[in-house]
Design a protein around this motif. Structure first.
Motif, PDB file in Angstrom:
ATOM      1  N   LYS A  22       1.006  -0.850   0.034  1.00  0.00           N
ATOM      2  CA  LYS A  22       0.247   0.259  -0.065  1.00  0.00           C
ATOM      3  C   LYS A  22       1.193   1.640  -0.092  1.00  0.00           C
ATOM      4  N   LYS A  23       0.044   2.483  -0.726  1.00  0.00           N
ATOM      5  CA  LYS A  23       1.008   3.188  -0.634  1.00  0.00           C
ATOM      6  C   LYS A  23       1.287   4.380   0.391  1.00  0.00           C
ATOM      7  N   TYR A  36      11.718   9.414   6.308  1.00  0.00           N
ATOM      8  CA  TYR A  36      12.100   9.290   4.773  1.00  0.00           C
ATOM      9  C   TYR A  36      13.425   8.690   4.908  1.00  0.00           C
ATOM     10  N   ILE A  37      12.706   8.028   3.536  1.00  0.00           N
ATOM     11  CA  ILE A  37      13.537   6.943   2.998  1.00  0.00           C
ATOM     12  C   ILE A  37      14.699   7.834   1.870  1.00  0.00           C
ATOM     13  N   ARG A  56      19.716  10.918  -2.078  1.00  0.00           N
ATOM     14  CA  ARG A  56      19.085  10.752  -2.363  1.00  0.00           C
ATOM     15  C   ARG A  56      17.283  10.473  -1.633  1.00  0.00           C
ATOM     16  N   PRO A  57      16.444  10.937  -2.416  1.00  0.00           N
ATOM     17  CA  PRO A  57      15.214  10.249  -1.894  1.00  0.00           C
ATOM     18  C   PRO A  57      14.518   9.164  -2.850  1.00  0.00           C
ATOM     19  N   VAL A  58      14.261   8.062  -2.318  1.00  0.00           N
ATOM     20  CA  VAL A  58      13.747   7.282  -3.487  1.00  0.00           C
ATOM     21  C   VAL A  58      12.956   6.099  -3.300  1.00  0.00           C
ATOM     22  N   SER A  59      12.426   6.358  -3.765  1.00  0.00           N
ATOM     23  CA  SER A  59       9.957   5.959  -3.564  1.00  0.00           C
ATOM     24  C   SER A  59      10.307   3.707  -3.614  1.00  0.00           C
ATOM     25  N   ASP A  96       6.760   7.766  -0.809  1.00  0.00           N
ATOM     26  CA  ASP A  96       6.481   7.977  -1.772  1.00  0.00           C
ATOM     27  C   ASP A  96       8.002   8.682  -2.933  1.00  0.00           C
ATOM     28  N   SER A  97       7.566   9.515  -4.198  1.00  0.00           N
ATOM     29  CA  SER A  97       9.102   9.989  -4.443  1.00  0.00           C
ATOM     30  C   SER A  97       9.355  11.030  -3.972  1.00  0.00           C
ATOM     31  N   THR A  98       9.222  11.506  -2.657  1.00  0.00           N
ATOM     32  CA  THR A  98       9.973  12.568  -1.783  1.00  0.00           C
ATOM     33  C   THR A  98      10.721  11.803  -0.937  1.00  0.00           C
ATOM     34  N   GLY A  99      10.439  10.319  -0.947  1.00  0.00           N
ATOM     35  CA  GLY A  99      11.576   9.727   0.170  1.00  0.00           C
ATOM     36  C   GLY A  99      10.925   9.015   1.588  1.00  0.00           C
ATOM     37  N   ALA A 100       9.444   9.972   1.509  1.00  0.00           N
ATOM     38  CA  ALA A 100       8.716  10.277   2.629  1.00  0.00           C
ATOM     39  C   ALA A 100       7.670   8.789   2.470  1.00  0.00           C
TER      40      ALA A 100
END
Length: 154
Positions: A22-23, A36-37, A56-59, A96-100
């Motif tokens: 799940k997102k 954050y990842i 850098r942030p990762v999804s 998400d795309s910001t790693g959050a």
């Protein structure tokens, strides 16, 4: 009749098995973990005149397991990568795309892993070799950031 029942069950299992993580839960959660990842790759040795390498942030998919000890995983040599985790998975969430990411959880202690293809990443331990523990308290969100550094050299 049996054939139709088989098709219905097969379709249900196929759809259920293909369900992805799940997102990240949108909105505020009142209890669980959030953070954050990010990822570091390449040479991390400081060099005169070179800019500092920043994560850098990762999804990616974050997996939440029952507390897991090194004795309960199959490790890739002495790295922070694992091929199997032999404890119960509690939850999974996609950053998400910001790693959050954020995930609501009941109070308790959990081990966190990041899925990297067929491998799992976690790089912190306590003094009893429990892997990447985080504790969730009632009515609190525990902040927990993860930096994936399996592709970095120091």
């Amino acid at each position: 009749m049996r054939h139709n029942l088989f098709i219905v069950i097969w379709a249900f299992l196929t759809i259920f098995a293909c369900k992805s993580a799940k997102k990240s839960q949108t909105g505020k959660i009142s209890q669980g973990i959030a953070g954050y990842i990010t990822e570091l790759k390449g040479n991390q040795m400081p060099m005169k005149g070179a800019p500092e390498n920043k994560p850098r942030p990762v999804s990616v998919t974050l997996l939440v397991y029952e507390p897991t000890n090194l004795s309960q995983v199959q490790r890739v040599e002495t790295s922070a990568l694992y091929t199997a985790i032999n404890t119960r998975k509690v939850a999974s969430v996609l950053s998400d795309s910001t790693g959050a990411y954020s995930v609501a959880l009941p109070p308790g202690t959990y081990s966190l892993f990041v899925q990297q293809g067929k491998l799992f990443f976690a790089n912190s331990f306590d003094s009893q070799n429990n892997i990447q523990l985080v504790t969730v308290e009632a009515n609190k969100v525990t902040p927990f950031n993860i930096t994936i550094n399996s592709g970095a050299t120091y």
